[in-house]
Design an enzyme around this catalytic site. Sequence first.
Site, PDB file in Angstrom:
ATOM      1  N   GLU A  62      37.652  31.999  39.424  1.00  0.00           N
ATOM      2  CA  GLU A  62      36.501  31.229  38.937  1.00  0.00           C
ATOM      3  C   GLU A  62      35.405  31.178  39.991  1.00  0.00           C
ATOM      4  O   GLU A  62      35.657  30.858  41.150  1.00  0.00           O
ATOM      5  CB  GLU A  62      36.942  29.808  38.578  1.00  0.00           C
ATOM      6  CG  GLU A  62      35.813  28.934  38.055  1.00  0.00           C
ATOM      7  CD  GLU A  62      36.273  27.513  37.793  1.00  0.00           C
ATOM      8  OE1 GLU A  62      36.366  27.114  36.619  1.00  0.00           O
ATOM      9  OE2 GLU A  62      36.561  26.795  38.773  1.00  0.00           O
ATOM     10  N   TYR A  98      27.913  30.126  35.628  1.00  0.00           N
ATOM     11  CA  TYR A  98      29.360  29.939  35.694  1.00  0.00           C
ATOM     12  C   TYR A  98      30.032  31.212  35.206  1.00  0.00           C
ATOM     13  O   TYR A  98      29.610  31.805  34.212  1.00  0.00           O
ATOM     14  CB  TYR A  98      29.815  28.764  34.810  1.00  0.00           C
ATOM     15  CG  TYR A  98      31.325  28.654  34.691  1.00  0.00           C
ATOM     16  CD1 TYR A  98      32.051  27.857  35.567  1.00  0.00           C
ATOM     17  CD2 TYR A  98      32.025  29.373  33.714  1.00  0.00           C
ATOM     18  CE1 TYR A  98      33.435  27.778  35.483  1.00  0.00           C
ATOM     19  CE2 TYR A  98      33.408  29.297  33.633  1.00  0.00           C
ATOM     20  CZ  TYR A  98      34.101  28.504  34.505  1.00  0.00           C
ATOM     21  OH  TYR A  98      35.467  28.437  34.423  1.00  0.00           O
TER      22      TYR A  98
END
Length: 436
Positions: free
Chosen positions: A244, A156
Amino acid sequence: MNVLSGDKSGAKWIVDTHAFALSSPKFFRSMNLHEYQAKELLKRYNVPTQEGIAAEKVDDAVNAYKQIAVNNGTKFAVVKAQIHAGGRGKGRMKEVPDQSGVSVVKSAEDVERVAKNILGNTLVTIQTGAAGKKVHKILVAQDMYYDGPSERKEFYLSILLDRAKKQNVIMYSTEGGMDIEEVAHNTPDKIFREWVTPNLPLQAFQARKIAFNFGLSGEAFKNMVKFVTNLYNAYVGLDCSMLEINPLFKSADDKIIAVDCKMNLDENALMRHPDLADMRDKNEEDPTEVEAGEYNLNYVKLDGNVGCMVNGAGLAMATMDMIKLAGGEPANFLDVGGTANAQTVEAGFRIILKDPNVKAILINIFGGIVRCDRVAAGVIEAYNKLGNINIPIIVRLQGTNAEQAKELIVNSGLKVQSAILLSEAAELVQKAVSAN
């Protein structure tokens, strides 16, 4: 709540920060992009992304699948619904409950079936709420999971502004493919942060540190350093408010690839990117917010029952605070700006009245740039033009020509209450709401 502090109470820092950016009109308003749009922009900065083709029709989706299959030498592909919300993989189509927002396919027949189930239907995810969002496009993308699970890894990584430190921050974790809020809550030690000084590029040692904390070595380490560096350049160059990548994928052959991408652009910087402004998908936005934008009104719908019309973001926030203190609930943020006139006031009225939850309207104007009597005339004209306004309206006008404005309203014969103090206006609003 702050993930940056490293404690479990900070599990929603990203969500809260993003929500603040979206709910602070004029200052931190963001324009969301679809996944396929974001990936196209990342390619400009040499950021490796999952190959994919967007489609609006079933036949186009089938053709896209055939092209993807030929290019990658595999029958597997992924079909992803394109909406401005996360949790698509876990979401379900309202009309076809067995269909999720993301599906793996292995034939043209699969693509046709999935595309029919998704296109034109409503996807409900944890972020859309029960109403869901209608899907107008899908992305047919290459299958990244062509190697064994022991060889691939998911990470992530996101970049956004840490307002407390006044620096950009790169947040990353070895636990990719999961909700970052859950990771932050259950295993905060697996959340890493790297702050970057504004107006300075990401330093080489910082990119290496990130690759090291991911546990990479060899070719994968080198590719991650390049990936993070180019991604940060994209964040700055595109004037993003949030970027993101989840999952950030490492393949068996050590490639580093953005499999999914969520990108928000700073609306205040779109003047530097006219081509990006054209990417706005108004189908994904609240219709009332779109209409407000056409009149240069800064509007955000809230969940309360008191409509607000104010000039100036700071005054609008103070007005909402006073409504809350008086026991009411603001139904919206509406800043008409410093050049309010009859047209903008009428537009503001019309937009507020579209909300069936509104039981009263508070107009709070400070006459600095704009004269109070001009606003009062606009209120009267809008009231008469719209007609059939059956909810109480409280007006507080202070500043230039405030006395003349009050006289105009008093002599208008309209059912409009006037107040001098903001606290008095808030109390009048609460009484009006309680009476209803």
